[in-house]
Design an enzyme around this catalytic site. Sequence first.
Site, PDB file in Angstrom:
ATOM      1  N   ALA A  10       0.803  -1.237   0.000  1.00  0.00           N
ATOM      2  CA  ALA A  10       0.000   0.000   0.000  1.00  0.00           C
ATOM      3  C   ALA A  10       0.827   1.275   0.000  1.00  0.00           C
ATOM      4  CB  ALA A  10      -0.932  -0.004   1.219  1.00  0.00           C
ATOM      5  N   GLY A  15      -1.538   0.117  -4.985  1.00  0.00           N
ATOM      6  CA  GLY A  15      -1.972  -0.121  -3.602  1.00  0.00           C
ATOM      7  C   GLY A  15      -2.265   1.179  -2.872  1.00  0.00           C
ATOM      8  N   TYR A 149       6.476 -13.953 -14.341  1.00  0.00           N
ATOM      9  CA  TYR A 149       5.427 -13.010 -13.924  1.00  0.00           C
ATOM     10  C   TYR A 149       4.071 -13.466 -14.473  1.00  0.00           C
ATOM     11  CZ  TYR A 149       2.912  -8.587 -13.333  1.00  0.00           C
ATOM     12  OH  TYR A 149       1.995  -7.620 -12.975  1.00  0.00           O
TER      13      TYR A 149
HETATM   14  P1  NAD Z   1       4.784  -0.977  -7.492  1.00  0.00           P
HETATM   15  O1  NAD Z   1       6.105  -1.595  -7.725  1.00  0.00           O
HETATM   16  O2  NAD Z   1       4.665   0.508  -7.522  1.00  0.00           O
HETATM   17  O3  NAD Z   1       4.141  -1.481  -6.132  1.00  0.00           O
HETATM   18  C1  NAD Z   1       4.272  -2.805  -5.711  1.00  0.00           C
HETATM   19  C2  NAD Z   1       3.985  -2.853  -4.239  1.00  0.00           C
HETATM   20  O4  NAD Z   1       4.156  -4.194  -3.779  1.00  0.00           O
HETATM   21  C3  NAD Z   1       4.946  -1.976  -3.447  1.00  0.00           C
HETATM   22  O5  NAD Z   1       4.232  -1.300  -2.446  1.00  0.00           O
HETATM   23  C4  NAD Z   1       5.910  -2.975  -2.846  1.00  0.00           C
HETATM   24  O6  NAD Z   1       6.474  -2.552  -1.623  1.00  0.00           O
HETATM   25  C5  NAD Z   1       4.995  -4.167  -2.634  1.00  0.00           C
HETATM   26  N1  NAD Z   1       5.766  -5.391  -2.522  1.00  0.00           N
HETATM   27  C6  NAD Z   1       6.605  -5.928  -3.433  1.00  0.00           C
HETATM   28  N2  NAD Z   1       7.177  -7.045  -2.947  1.00  0.00           N
HETATM   29  C7  NAD Z   1       6.685  -7.213  -1.689  1.00  0.00           C
HETATM   30  C8  NAD Z   1       6.888  -8.169  -0.668  1.00  0.00           C
HETATM   31  N3  NAD Z   1       7.709  -9.216  -0.846  1.00  0.00           N
HETATM   32  N4  NAD Z   1       6.227  -8.018   0.502  1.00  0.00           N
HETATM   33  C9  NAD Z   1       5.403  -6.983   0.680  1.00  0.00           C
HETATM   34  N5  NAD Z   1       5.146  -6.039  -0.249  1.00  0.00           N
HETATM   35  C10 NAD Z   1       5.786  -6.166  -1.418  1.00  0.00           C
HETATM   36  O7  NAD Z   1       3.851  -1.612  -8.592  1.00  0.00           O
HETATM   37  P2  NAD Z   1       2.297  -1.500  -8.894  1.00  0.00           P
HETATM   38  O8  NAD Z   1       2.200  -1.281 -10.337  1.00  0.00           O
HETATM   39  O9  NAD Z   1       1.608  -0.591  -7.965  1.00  0.00           O
HETATM   40  O10 NAD Z   1       1.875  -3.015  -8.613  1.00  0.00           O
HETATM   41  C11 NAD Z   1       0.814  -3.396  -7.766  1.00  0.00           C
HETATM   42  C12 NAD Z   1       0.216  -4.686  -8.286  1.00  0.00           C
HETATM   43  O11 NAD Z   1      -0.365  -4.448  -9.564  1.00  0.00           O
HETATM   44  C13 NAD Z   1       1.232  -5.812  -8.478  1.00  0.00           C
HETATM   45  O12 NAD Z   1       0.691  -7.037  -8.027  1.00  0.00           O
HETATM   46  C14 NAD Z   1       1.412  -5.854  -9.983  1.00  0.00           C
HETATM   47  O13 NAD Z   1       1.777  -7.138 -10.437  1.00  0.00           O
HETATM   48  C15 NAD Z   1       0.036  -5.463 -10.451  1.00  0.00           C
HETATM   49  N6  NAD Z   1       0.041  -4.985 -11.823  1.00  0.00           N
HETATM   50  C16 NAD Z   1       0.706  -3.842 -12.155  1.00  0.00           C
HETATM   51  C17 NAD Z   1       0.723  -3.441 -13.485  1.00  0.00           C
HETATM   52  C18 NAD Z   1       1.426  -2.196 -13.941  1.00  0.00           C
HETATM   53  O14 NAD Z   1       1.575  -1.997 -15.153  1.00  0.00           O
HETATM   54  N7  NAD Z   1       1.878  -1.324 -13.052  1.00  0.00           N
HETATM   55  C19 NAD Z   1       0.059  -4.195 -14.454  1.00  0.00           C
HETATM   56  C20 NAD Z   1      -0.600  -5.350 -14.075  1.00  0.00           C
HETATM   57  C21 NAD Z   1      -0.609  -5.732 -12.746  1.00  0.00           C
END
Ligand code: NAD
Length: 239
Positions: A10, A15, A149
């Site tokens: 978050a 998040g 992934y």
């Molecule tokens: P981001 O990298 O900005 O955020 C990822 C979050 O997950 C961060 O807060 C990080 O601290 C947390 N995190 C990572 N590893 C962790 C761990 N081992 N323990 C606890 N927390 C952990 O990326 P985002 O884009 O905000 O991604 C959020 C979700 O959305 C992810 O599951 C990602 O796969 C999914 N997603 C993102 C995209 C995109 O294009 N950004 C596309 C499809 C899906």
Amino acid sequence: MGKSALITGASRGIGRAIAEALAGEGMDLYLLCHNNIEMLDELACRLTERYSISCHTFCGDVADSEFIDMVFSNIDSLDVLINNAGISHIGLLQDMTNEEWNKIINTNLSGVFYCCRAAIPLMLSSHSGRIINISSMWGSVGASMEVAYSTTKGGMNSFTKALAKELAPSNIVVNAIACGVIDTDMNSCFNDEEMSDLINDIPIGRLGKPSEVAQVVLELASAPEYMTGQIIGMDGGYI
Ligand code: NAD
């Protein structure tokens, strides 16, 4: 008593946007992050003051089942669980190490299992609950250079459908949002040229916004219970 939600990952990106949206609905929040507790505490303070909600913050690894169990030992009731924390890995599968493989599987899949396993008893006791998994379009169609992934998000989609069937008799709803390319730090690995190529492939002609994913989360959190086991596409028409 107000409703409550737990959001993993978050501190930033999707998040963080989900935390802001649920706080705006007056929900009490349990916010988890991996490293950046200062950033998460600052968010929690701001949301608490602005929306008069309660926010509890926890810092640790979602892939550590003891950490997740510790977090849930502080929670008496929970209405919504958002499994958002996740990492990506870009590279050829043949070059991937065991450590890299295990890290992405444990973060993106085992973390979801640990959180659901701990949340379900709380939801069963109120005979209601919502689990929303943040997935990816690559989980349905697969992406070159992102095999691991894609595997984790495909697994998350099957997990969502199977758990929805298991929990439907208990009035607990489980859905996933299959995001396209969303404008967060996760995509900071792409240079300008790669990003421009990526955008050219998106029919709507731009990246998605974290706030748009949060809007879908809000809608899923209040949708009829009959809508369960669904993988909702949110990809600007990509797939
Ligand atoms: P981001 O990298 O900005 O955020 C990822 C979050 O997950 C961060 O807060 C990080 O601290 C947390 N995190 C990572 N590893 C962790 C761990 N081992 N323990 C606890 N927390 C952990 O990326 P985002 O884009 O905000 O991604 C959020 C979700 O959305 C992810 O599951 C990602 O796969 C999914 N997603 C993102 C995209 C995109 O294009 N950004 C596309 C499809 C899906």
